[in-house]
Each structure stands twice: as structure tokens, then as C-alpha cells.
Design an enzyme around this catalytic site. Structure first.
Site, short mmCIF file in Angstrom:
data_model
loop_
_atom_site.label_atom_id
_atom_site.label_comp_id
_atom_site.label_asym_id
_atom_site.label_seq_id
_atom_site.Cartn_x
_atom_site.Cartn_y
_atom_site.Cartn_z
N GLU A 72 79.95 39.61 91.44
CA GLU A 72 79.48 38.36 92.05
C GLU A 72 79.10 37.40 90.93
OE1 GLU A 72 76.38 36.81 95.45
OE2 GLU A 72 75.70 38.41 94.11
N ASP A 147 78.03 25.92 91.27
CA ASP A 147 77.58 24.56 90.96
C ASP A 147 78.77 23.61 91.07
OD1 ASP A 147 76.58 22.18 89.80
OD2 ASP A 147 75.20 23.33 88.55
#
Length: 237
Positions: A72, A147
Site C-alpha cells: 500500500e 496527493d
């Protein structure tokens, strides 16, 4: 010898090298709850950054077992990490997250979920993929709400670009899936454009992955009327 990690690279005259990274360092102060979780679980479940520099380092040794590896990138405070890892006790979940308070909070969530199959590492994800994981090492990759670097001048810092897509594809085992989600429409478009162009991947926009829990971050996006886009790309053989 393993190449220098980001933030450790120096110019020829000894100055710190300025690098284009996919993240920005954030605050490091813990809340009392985060500190308690860190004190209780970090020694066992957090891989110290400097450990990856040691000769013979392996993630399998950190998990103390051989199992399919799920990676992840950017787990935040661990809402998805804990739920997904608890539902898959047969896999090792390597959570790459540079924000220490997020890791500390994630430790508490993972412990509460009874997921002992997660290890956290704060080393740059792209560097980790390149230098610590070999070809075909990853059985599944999760990148949820990376992001977006929404200002045009910062788009170069987005994780999903052609170079990183090629790197990820090389690290996925044949048939392994890269699952992504974003609440930024233009980033979703970029993801599709980049990943469609990678010859080792096939896939596209998919229905929301039912196993992925709705996180606080996702709810904020929905509250701002942003459309959540899920994508899944499979490594072709």
C-alpha cells in the site's frame, strides 16, 4: 551497496540534493492516543528507515514468514489498511507511509482490527519499489487517494506518471492488480492516460471496489461534491 535513500543524497560538494518527490514531509507531533499506539506496537510492526540500508535486508524477514506481498502506498491513518489487512490474514501487507503520526494512528487501528500481518515503512515508495522489491514481487498494490498535487506546476510530483507506472508494472507479478482511487477528476484522467499507455498493464475505470472502506478522507471529498474514481489495472503476462 544500496543507493542512497531520498533526503540522503548529496551533491559532489556535499550539499543535500534537491529532489522531485511525490510527497511533502508533514508534522511529526503525536497525540496522546497516537503515542500510546506507537509505544505499544512500533517495535514489532514498524521497520526503521535505517534497517533497509543493512546488507541482506528483506521484507520477508520483517514479517517473519513467506506469504504473498501486498503493498500500500500512502495509507494515511490506516482506515483502509486495517480493514483490508484484517480481511486477508494470508497475505503480508507492506504499508508505505512517510507521515509518522499517520503511522502511529494506523498502528492503533491495525491492532484493534486484529491484523498482525501489516508492517509499516517510512522510506520513499518509489525508491523502495526500485531498490528493495524485485521483479514480480508484488501480488497486489493499493494506491488510494494519493496527493493530487493539484497546482499545475506541481503535477510533476504526482505518483502516477509514465516512469513510475513502468516501475510498478515490472514489480507486479503476472496477473497482479494495481488498485487506485482518487477524488480529483483531472488526476483520474491522467491516471487513465498514463496507465493505458503502459504496455505491461491493462484495465481502466471500474466500479467502486466493495472491499475498500469509505474513509474519513473520502467522505470529505464527497462532501465537496467531488466524484470518486476507482481504477484497476492488471499486469499482463
Amino acid at each position: 551497496m544500496t543507493p542512497a535513500r531520498p533526503h540522503h543524497k548529496l551533491t559532489d560538494d556535499g550539499r543535500r540534493l534537491r529532489e522531485v518527490l511525490t510527497y511533502a514531509r508533514r508534522g511529526s507531533r503525536f497525540s496522546p492516543k497516537q503515542q500510546a499506539a506507537w509505544d505499544a506496537h512500533a517495535e514489532r510492526w514498524v521497520i526503521p528507515d535505517e534497517a533497509v540500508d543493512r546488507p541482506g535486508f528483506s521484507f520477508a524477514a520483517c514479517f517473519e514468514r513467506e506469504a504473498p506481498l501486498v503493498v500500500e502506498i500512502g495509507g494515511g491513518v490506516g482506515e483502509a489498511t486495517a480493514a483490508l489487512a484484517a480481511a486477508r490474514p494470508e497475505v503480508n501487507v507492506l504499508a508505505l507511509e512517510v507521515w509518522q503520526p499517520g503511522v502511529a494512528e494506523s498502528l492503533g487501528r491495525v491492532a484493534a482490527a486484529g491484523a498482525t500481518n501489516v508492517r509499516f515503512c517510512g522510506v520513499d515508495a518509489v525508491w523502495t519499489l526500485e531498490h528493495l522489491l524485485g521483479p514480480g514481487a508484488i501480488s497486489e498494490l493499493w494506491t488510494f487517494f494519493p496527493d493530487p498535487w493539484h497546482k499545475t506546476r506541481h503535477h510533476k510530483r504526482r505518483l502516477v506518471n509514465a516512469e513510475n507506472a513502468a516501475l510498478v508494472a515490472s514489480r507486479l507479478a503476472p496477473g497482479a492488480v494495481w488498485r487506485l482511487a482518487t477524488d480529483w477528476a483531472d488526476y483520474a484522467e491522467q491516471m487513465v492516460e498514463v496507465l493505458d499507455a503502459e504496455p505491461l498493464l491493462e484495465g481502466g475505470v471500474v466500479e467502486r471496489w466493495a472491499d475498500r472502506p469509505v474513509t474519513k478522507f473520502e467522505r470529505k471529498g464527497l462532501a465537496k461534491d467531488r466524484v470518486i474514481t476507482d481504477l484497476a489495472y492488471r499486469r499482463v503476462t
